[in-house]
Design a protein around this motif. Structure first.
Motif, PDB file in Angstrom:
ATOM      1  N   ALA A   1     -94.167  14.835 -54.036  1.00 37.75           N
ATOM      2  CA  ALA A   1     -93.284  13.741 -53.635  1.00 37.75           C
ATOM      3  C   ALA A   1     -93.676  13.174 -52.272  1.00 37.75           C
ATOM      4  N   ILE A   2     -94.168  14.027 -51.388  1.00 40.14           N
ATOM      5  CA  ILE A   2     -94.574  13.582 -50.049  1.00 40.14           C
ATOM      6  C   ILE A   2     -95.933  12.884 -50.103  1.00 40.14           C
ATOM      7  N   PHE A   3     -96.896  13.530 -50.739  1.00 34.87           N
ATOM      8  CA  PHE A   3     -98.255  12.988 -50.834  1.00 34.87           C
ATOM      9  C   PHE A   3     -98.430  12.380 -52.230  1.00 34.87           C
TER      10      PHE A   3
ATOM     11  N   GLU B   1    -101.151   5.786 -46.308  1.00 40.64           N
ATOM     12  CA  GLU B   1    -100.187   4.697 -46.346  1.00 40.64           C
ATOM     13  C   GLU B   1     -99.091   4.948 -47.384  1.00 40.64           C
ATOM     14  N   ASP B   2     -99.362   5.798 -48.370  1.00 41.93           N
ATOM     15  CA  ASP B   2     -98.390   6.074 -49.435  1.00 41.93           C
ATOM     16  C   ASP B   2     -97.516   7.291 -49.136  1.00 41.93           C
ATOM     17  N   TRP B   3     -97.730   7.943 -48.003  1.00 42.80           N
ATOM     18  CA  TRP B   3     -97.037   9.199 -47.736  1.00 42.80           C
ATOM     19  C   TRP B   3     -95.698   8.948 -47.036  1.00 42.80           C
ATOM     20  N   GLU B   4     -94.681   9.700 -47.433  1.00 37.73           N
ATOM     21  CA  GLU B   4     -93.385   9.597 -46.769  1.00 37.73           C
ATOM     22  C   GLU B   4     -92.566  10.859 -47.022  1.00 37.73           C
TER      23      GLU B   4
ATOM     24  N   ASP C   1     -84.122  12.972 -49.587  1.00 41.88           N
ATOM     25  CA  ASP C   1     -83.395  14.144 -50.096  1.00 41.88           C
ATOM     26  C   ASP C   1     -83.746  15.405 -49.308  1.00 41.88           C
ATOM     27  N   LEU C   2     -84.988  15.487 -48.815  1.00 38.26           N
ATOM     28  CA  LEU C   2     -85.388  16.662 -48.037  1.00 38.26           C
ATOM     29  C   LEU C   2     -84.632  16.694 -46.705  1.00 38.26           C
TER      30      LEU C   2
ATOM     31  N   ASN D   1     -87.189  15.539 -34.581  1.00 34.21           N
ATOM     32  CA  ASN D   1     -88.424  14.753 -34.506  1.00 34.21           C
ATOM     33  C   ASN D   1     -88.418  13.599 -35.504  1.00 34.21           C
ATOM     34  N   TYR D   2     -87.903  13.871 -36.702  1.00 28.76           N
ATOM     35  CA  TYR D   2     -87.916  12.841 -37.738  1.00 28.76           C
ATOM     36  C   TYR D   2     -87.026  11.653 -37.345  1.00 28.76           C
ATOM     37  N   SER D   3     -85.923  11.933 -36.669  1.00 31.92           N
ATOM     38  CA  SER D   3     -85.032  10.848 -36.265  1.00 31.92           C
ATOM     39  C   SER D   3     -85.719   9.905 -35.282  1.00 31.92           C
ATOM     40  N   ASN D   4     -86.712  10.409 -34.556  1.00 31.02           N
ATOM     41  CA  ASN D   4     -87.419   9.588 -33.561  1.00 31.02           C
ATOM     42  C   ASN D   4     -88.723   8.993 -34.083  1.00 31.02           C
ATOM     43  N   PHE D   5     -89.432   9.744 -34.946  1.00 32.89           N
ATOM     44  CA  PHE D   5     -90.781   9.343 -35.326  1.00 32.89           C
ATOM     45  C   PHE D   5     -90.921   8.936 -36.795  1.00 32.89           C
ATOM     46  N   LYS D   6     -89.923   9.238 -37.607  1.00 32.03           N
ATOM     47  CA  LYS D   6     -89.959   8.893 -39.036  1.00 32.03           C
ATOM     48  C   LYS D   6     -91.241   9.430 -39.692  1.00 32.03           C
ATOM     49  N   ASP D   7     -91.945   8.570 -40.470  1.00 34.73           N
ATOM     50  CA  ASP D   7     -93.078   9.048 -41.274  1.00 34.73           C
ATOM     51  C   ASP D   7     -94.425   8.989 -40.544  1.00 34.73           C
ATOM     52  N   GLU D   8     -94.478   8.406 -39.346  1.00 31.04           N
ATOM     53  CA  GLU D   8     -95.769   8.217 -38.680  1.00 31.04           C
ATOM     54  C   GLU D   8     -96.540   9.518 -38.445  1.00 31.04           C
TER      55      GLU D   8
END
Length: 581
Positions: free
Chosen positions: A391-393, A399-402, A406-407, A428-435
């Protein structure tokens, strides 16, 4: 499109650094330009076009052996020294002759007066795969382009061509870092399957030629101009060469990777490994692009290559190594519920930890890729351990990764009942998201020999990786490298080992048995240790060979079954032959 800064267009062609300007210039011509067709085999054309990505961006190379002339109906004489058909057109198209006081010199024509020389990139048994503008011609006795074989004569004349158009299928192949082929026939088949915009032109197979028949030239030009005058095709080519190598990568990822001196990295790896440079470049390109799965038999250097590349590309703290096993679950790879000290807690897996490591590096100004190396990938039950991984990769492309929403919700639902890494991940995710995720590279290694005893890896998993196959050596280049390290071994012993391995690999090549570099290296070290301790007379050739053969067998790990019998019989035969010589 940017042109190599070492080469600049001189006046009056100083705007030709822009592909749009070149196309516009061609469009202003009322008469069809000069048209030359350059036939060649699929492998030569592939590498010439690859040069336009990895060498001088936007330029393809072609050449000739200067072996004519032969007359062909409707076309100029075939090659011939110094390829008179092309050279004459080049001079007539771009220069005017000024005569004064009995002397003559060439002067550049004005662009309005100059004529383009259009090149057709013709792959024999496939068709025309591209169109270019001939920019310069070189007579060169000293050098050859790396990927052109010269077993049938030297490529003495070479010319560069600004690539104006490539078939979309060819572009896709050039940008696929995992693409490889076993022989010319396989490459031809792939090209035939991939070509989407065929230019139906009958061309000779005899060699590089230029059209002289006016009606034929007009007919061919009509087909070429239909492509070059298509704004959509022009825009797609500008986009294709406007990126460095892999256009799908995000800007942040490209910035991190572009800092590396790829040539130096290739050199470093080639010093430590037996792999040829073209393979190393293909592998480095693949890990720049996305996730990679290295397949091959045991002992060929899969794990060592992965770790070395990760250290060179990501730095000493830029990777983690995990060895897969049958007990892995989703919580080992991504994370999940775990029972600790009698209470339920959400524990982070390796990918969540990798994400946090990337964030720390970003905060310190380090945006190089971070590598997660999963050794022996197929020792884990893929369905059981890698569900959320899919689901992530979603593809090999960052560019397709997120991170699935739900996680995030799942971890947050445990409130304070999470480990430190999971808590840090939510912050970290709240600040950087998927980058940060797009700076992660997963390198897996997979053993293809013991595959019957391991878990199956389905297509769903394989589609998340660029597959790089590391084959068993058939020569003795690796043996020579290992022997150079050991100064205590005398040259006669080194020659004996080299010949023994060479013959062994030759005889076993059709029996699907691999004499791996790892096993050879271990056997050489064991033999060297035995000789250093004076446990063996170095002058007793037969005994030295027996010791080395025993060390090799024990290092290969082939003990029982038909494979062990084949190995034993072949070793005894080669030993017997060498002892007689």
């Amino acid at each position: 499109m940017g042109v190599d800064n070492w080469f600049i267009y001189r006046p009056p062609f100083d705007k030709f650094g822009d592909l749009k300007e070149i196309i516009q210039w061609i469009k202003t011509k009322k008469e069809p330009p000069y048209i030359c067709v350059f036939p060649g085999n699929a492998e030569h054309w592939f590498w010439s076009l690859k040069y336009s990505i990895e060498g001088e961006v936007g330029y393809a190379l072609w050449g000739d052996r200067a072996s004519g002339p032969v007359s062909i109906k409707g076309l100029s004489e075939n090659t011939g020294f110094p390829f008179k058909g092309l050279v004459d057109r080049y001079i007539n198209a771009l220069f005017r002759i000024e005569k004064k006081d009995g002397n003559a010199r060439l002067l550049l024509r004005d662009p309005n007066d100059a004529m383009p020389i259009i090149a057709l990139f013709h792959v024999i048994d496939v068709g025309d795969v591209g169109i270019g503008l001939v920019t310069d011609i070189t007579l060169d006795a000293f050098r050859n382009f790396r990927h052109w074989k010269e077993d049938q004569g030297h490529w003495i004349i070479r010319w560069r061509m600004r690539v104006l158009w490539l078939d979309p299928g060819v572009r896709a192949l050039l940008m696929d870092p995992g693409f490889g082929w076993r022989n010319e026939e396989e490459l031809i088949k792939v090209l035939k399957d991939r070509i989407t915009n065929r230019i139906e032109i009958n061309v000779p197979r005899q060699g590089n030629t230029c059209f002289t028949n006016e009606s034929l030239r007009k007919e061919v030009w009509q087909k070429i101009s239909d492509i070059l005058y298509n704004d959509g095709e022009v825009k797609s080519m500008i986009k294709f060469y406007g990126y460095t190598q892999f256009p799908a990568l995000s800007k942040q990822v490209l910035v991190g990777i572009s800092e590396f001196n790829i040539n130096e990295i290739v050199k470093r790896i080639s010093e430590d490994f037996y792999f040829d440079e073209s393979f190393i470049r293909r592998f480095i390109s693949a890990v720049q692009f996305g996730n990679v799965l290295i397949t091959g038999p045991p002992g060929v250097g899969k794990t060592s290559l992965a770790i070395t590349a990760a250290r060179l590309l990501g730095g000493d703290n830029g990777y983690m190594v995990r060895v897969a096993n049958a007990l892995w679950f989703r919580r080992d790879v991504i994370g999940g519920e775990s029972l600790e000290s009698g209470s339920v807690k959400w524990r982070a897996g390796m990918l969540v930890q990798a994400y946090n490591n990337v964030v720390e590096r970003i905060k310190n100004g380090d945006n190089r890729p971070y590598f997660v190396i999963i050794d022996e990938f197929n020792r884990a039950d893929v369905d059981k351990a890698f569900g959320d991984f899919f689901a992530i990769f979603r593809s090999p492309n960052p560019e397709d990764w997120e991170i699935p929403v739900d996680l995030i919700r799942e971890i947050e639902s445990y409130n304070e009942h999470v480990d430190n890494q999971a808590e840090l991940f939510i912050k970290n995710y709240s600040n950087f998201k998927d980058e940060p995720l797009k700076l992660i590279r997963v390198i897996g290694t997979m053993n293809v020999i013991d595959i019957r005893n391991l878990f199956m890896v389905g297509e769903a998993a394989l589609r998340r990786f660029v597959i790089i196959e590391l084959k068993c050596p058939t020569d003795t280049y690796d043996v020579e490298m290992f022997l150079k390290e050991l100064t205590t071994l005398d040259n006669p012993i080194k020659d004996l080992i080299k010949e023994f391995i060479g013959r062994l690999r030759k005889d076993l090549s059709n029996k699907q048995l691999c004499i791996s570099p790892g096993s050879v290296k271990n056997a050489i070290r064991l033999l060297s240790n035995t000789l250093d301790k004076k446990l063996l007379d170095a002058n007793d050739k037969a005994k030295v060979l027996n010791y080395f053969a025993d060390y090799l067998k024990s290092s290969l790990g082939i003990i029982v079954g038909t494979s062990a019998k084949k190995l034993e019989d072949t070793i005894n035969k080669v030993k017997s032959d060498l002892n007689k010589s």
